[in-house]
Structures are given as C-alpha cells and as structure tokens.
Motif scaffolding. Structure first.
Motif, PDB file in Angstrom:
ATOM      1  N   TYR A  74      34.367  31.957  49.223  1.00  0.00           N
ATOM      2  CA  TYR A  74      35.688  32.433  48.808  1.00  0.00           C
ATOM      3  C   TYR A  74      36.750  31.843  49.722  1.00  0.00           C
ATOM      4  CZ  TYR A  74      33.583  35.924  45.774  1.00  0.00           C
ATOM      5  OH  TYR A  74      32.889  36.540  44.776  1.00  0.00           O
ATOM      6  N   GLU A  75      37.767  31.266  49.116  1.00  0.00           N
ATOM      7  CA  GLU A  75      38.971  30.898  49.861  1.00  0.00           C
ATOM      8  C   GLU A  75      39.893  32.108  49.892  1.00  0.00           C
ATOM      9  OE1 GLU A  75      40.718  27.002  48.884  1.00  0.00           O
ATOM     10  OE2 GLU A  75      38.889  26.643  47.711  1.00  0.00           O
ATOM     11  N   LEU A  93      42.908  29.413  34.423  1.00  0.00           N
ATOM     12  CA  LEU A  93      42.547  28.946  35.753  1.00  0.00           C
ATOM     13  C   LEU A  93      43.036  27.526  35.997  1.00  0.00           C
ATOM     14  CD1 LEU A  93      39.631  26.952  35.554  1.00  0.00           C
ATOM     15  CD2 LEU A  93      39.081  29.061  34.375  1.00  0.00           C
ATOM     16  N   THR A  94      42.990  27.148  37.252  1.00  0.00           N
ATOM     17  CA  THR A  94      43.211  25.761  37.657  1.00  0.00           C
ATOM     18  C   THR A  94      42.054  25.391  38.583  1.00  0.00           C
ATOM     19  OG1 THR A  94      44.534  26.360  39.586  1.00  0.00           O
ATOM     20  CG2 THR A  94      45.732  25.921  37.535  1.00  0.00           C
ATOM     21  N   TYR A  95      41.761  24.095  38.645  1.00  0.00           N
ATOM     22  CA  TYR A  95      40.715  23.667  39.567  1.00  0.00           C
ATOM     23  C   TYR A  95      40.907  22.222  39.984  1.00  0.00           C
ATOM     24  CZ  TYR A  95      38.186  21.762  35.457  1.00  0.00           C
ATOM     25  OH  TYR A  95      37.821  21.077  34.325  1.00  0.00           O
ATOM     26  N   ASP A 138      40.966  35.489  42.439  1.00  0.00           N
ATOM     27  CA  ASP A 138      40.039  34.851  43.378  1.00  0.00           C
ATOM     28  C   ASP A 138      40.309  33.357  43.411  1.00  0.00           C
ATOM     29  OD1 ASP A 138      38.627  37.149  44.028  1.00  0.00           O
ATOM     30  OD2 ASP A 138      36.854  36.649  42.814  1.00  0.00           O
ATOM     31  N   LYS A 139      40.054  32.773  44.570  1.00  0.00           N
ATOM     32  CA  LYS A 139      40.012  31.318  44.701  1.00  0.00           C
ATOM     33  C   LYS A 139      38.689  31.002  45.392  1.00  0.00           C
ATOM     34  CE  LYS A 139      42.558  27.229  45.993  1.00  0.00           C
ATOM     35  NZ  LYS A 139      43.776  26.671  46.582  1.00  0.00           N
ATOM     36  N   THR A 141      35.454  28.049  46.115  1.00  0.00           N
ATOM     37  CA  THR A 141      34.987  26.665  46.127  1.00  0.00           C
ATOM     38  C   THR A 141      33.484  26.677  45.868  1.00  0.00           C
ATOM     39  OG1 THR A 141      36.728  25.886  47.593  1.00  0.00           O
ATOM     40  CG2 THR A 141      34.722  24.561  47.496  1.00  0.00           C
ATOM     41  N   SER A 168      37.134  23.461  43.640  1.00  0.00           N
ATOM     42  CA  SER A 168      37.925  24.613  44.078  1.00  0.00           C
ATOM     43  C   SER A 168      38.640  25.185  42.858  1.00  0.00           C
ATOM     44  CB  SER A 168      38.939  24.169  45.128  1.00  0.00           C
ATOM     45  OG  SER A 168      39.757  25.253  45.503  1.00  0.00           O
ATOM     46  N   VAL A 169      38.350  26.466  42.554  1.00  0.00           N
ATOM     47  CA  VAL A 169      38.845  27.112  41.331  1.00  0.00           C
ATOM     48  C   VAL A 169      39.708  28.308  41.687  1.00  0.00           C
ATOM     49  CG1 VAL A 169      38.168  28.226  39.161  1.00  0.00           C
ATOM     50  CG2 VAL A 169      36.707  26.454  40.153  1.00  0.00           C
ATOM     51  N   GLU A 170      40.872  28.394  41.041  1.00  0.00           N
ATOM     52  CA  GLU A 170      41.732  29.556  41.203  1.00  0.00           C
ATOM     53  C   GLU A 170      41.845  30.252  39.861  1.00  0.00           C
ATOM     54  OE1 GLU A 170      46.028  30.806  43.147  1.00  0.00           O
ATOM     55  OE2 GLU A 170      45.502  28.688  42.949  1.00  0.00           O
TER      56      GLU A 170
END
Length: 184
Positions: A74-75, A93-95, A138-139, A141, A168-170
């Motif tokens: 987790y970031e 989401l973005t990644y 959550d973010k 990796t 890395s996914v947000e």
C-alpha cells in the motif's frame, strides 16, 4: 467414335475422386508441450525470485502476497472502509505501469482514467485481480510476474514479451452494483 466417347467418359469418372485430406505441415508432439510447460515454470520461478529479491531489499514497505499469485504494498491505505468489491461493481481508477527496475512504460496520463466493471472488463489478468483487493481511495503498487501481465506476447508496443510488471494503481471511486447494496 463410340470408343473415343466411352474412353472420355471413363476418364472423366476416373478423374472425379473426392478431395484427399492434406496432412499437417507441422505436428506438435507431447514433448513440445512438456518443454513449453517446463520453460514457463522456469520463467515463473525466475520472476518470482526477482520479486522476492525486490521485497527483501525494501525494508521501508510491508508487502503482501495475494491469493492470485502476485505481491503488493500500500502506498495509501483507506483503513476506514470495510466494503469488499463484488462482481459488477464499477470502479474508476488510474494506474502507471513500470518495469521491475522502475522504468516507466506507461504513465497514468498516457493511460487516462479507466472505468472498470469488476470481473467484466478487459484489463490484463493481474490488474483485474489486484483491483479486487482494493478499497476506494487506496493506492497500491502490485508486482506482477509476466504471466499475470501481458505474458509471452507483450502488448505489441512498450511491454516486451515475458516482462514482469510493477503497476501503481489509485482507486478513485467505487460504484456499488445495486444487487450488492445493503438495502434496509
């Protein structure tokens, strides 16, 4: 003349055999498949060793092993949410996609904002399964072996064949499927 016609008719019928089946040009034997399986197992073992070395050398993060065959950390973790994503929930989401050496393959800006229906969209296998472990805001990796990424083909662009991926996914938003809402 009668004999000539008779011979022509006889030749015509004799030449009218059905098509003969062609034999395959290349026959794959059981040993071909066994060798392919062994190559895949060896590649996976090498990639898992690479991932374990990354984890071992990173004392700043706590890594988790997923039930899907990849590791993650987790970031940013949303500890206040208890909702587990379910099939047909939608997420936004973005990644960013990187190599295991942190070389960026695709930025979040290049990929753009992605809307994904859990278990329905065409994301690569690791990402599709990794999102299921996340909660809104959550973010995370993820460290995916190539079999969880784009496999032995790559993506035909920046991701080469058999490339393990760090992604890395947000998770920006969760829209629960109406069937999964707790209606009281």
């Amino acid at each position: 003349m009668k004999y000539l016609n008779f011979i022509l008719i006889l030749l015509l019928f004799a030449g009218c055999e059905g098509p003969k089946p062609r034999k395959p040009v290349q026959v794959k034997s059981k040993s071909f498949y066994k060798e392919s399986i062994e190559r895949s197992k060896k590649l996976l073992a090498q990639e898992q060793e690479l991932i374990q070395n990354i984890i071992k050398n990173d004392s700043t993060r706590e890594y988790f092993d997923s039930p899907y065959g990849f590791s993650y950390f987790y970031e940013v973790e949303n500890q206040s949410s208890t909702y587990q994503l379910k099939t047909d929930d939608e997420v936004v989401l973005t990644y960013t996609m990187m190599t295991m050496n942190n070389d960026t393959l695709y930025t979040a800006e290049e990929i753009g904002v992605v809307q994904h229906a859990i278990d329905k969209s065409q994301l690569f296998p690791g990402l599709r399964n990794g999102i299921k472990l996340m909660k809104q805001f959550d973010k995370v990796t993820f460290l995916f072996p190539s079999s969880q990424g784009y496999g032995y083909k790559g993506d035909g662009n920046k991701i080469k064949p058999s490339t393990p991926l760090k992604t890395s996914v947000e998770l920006l938003r969760v829209v629960q499927n109406k069937d999964s809402l707790n209606l009281k």
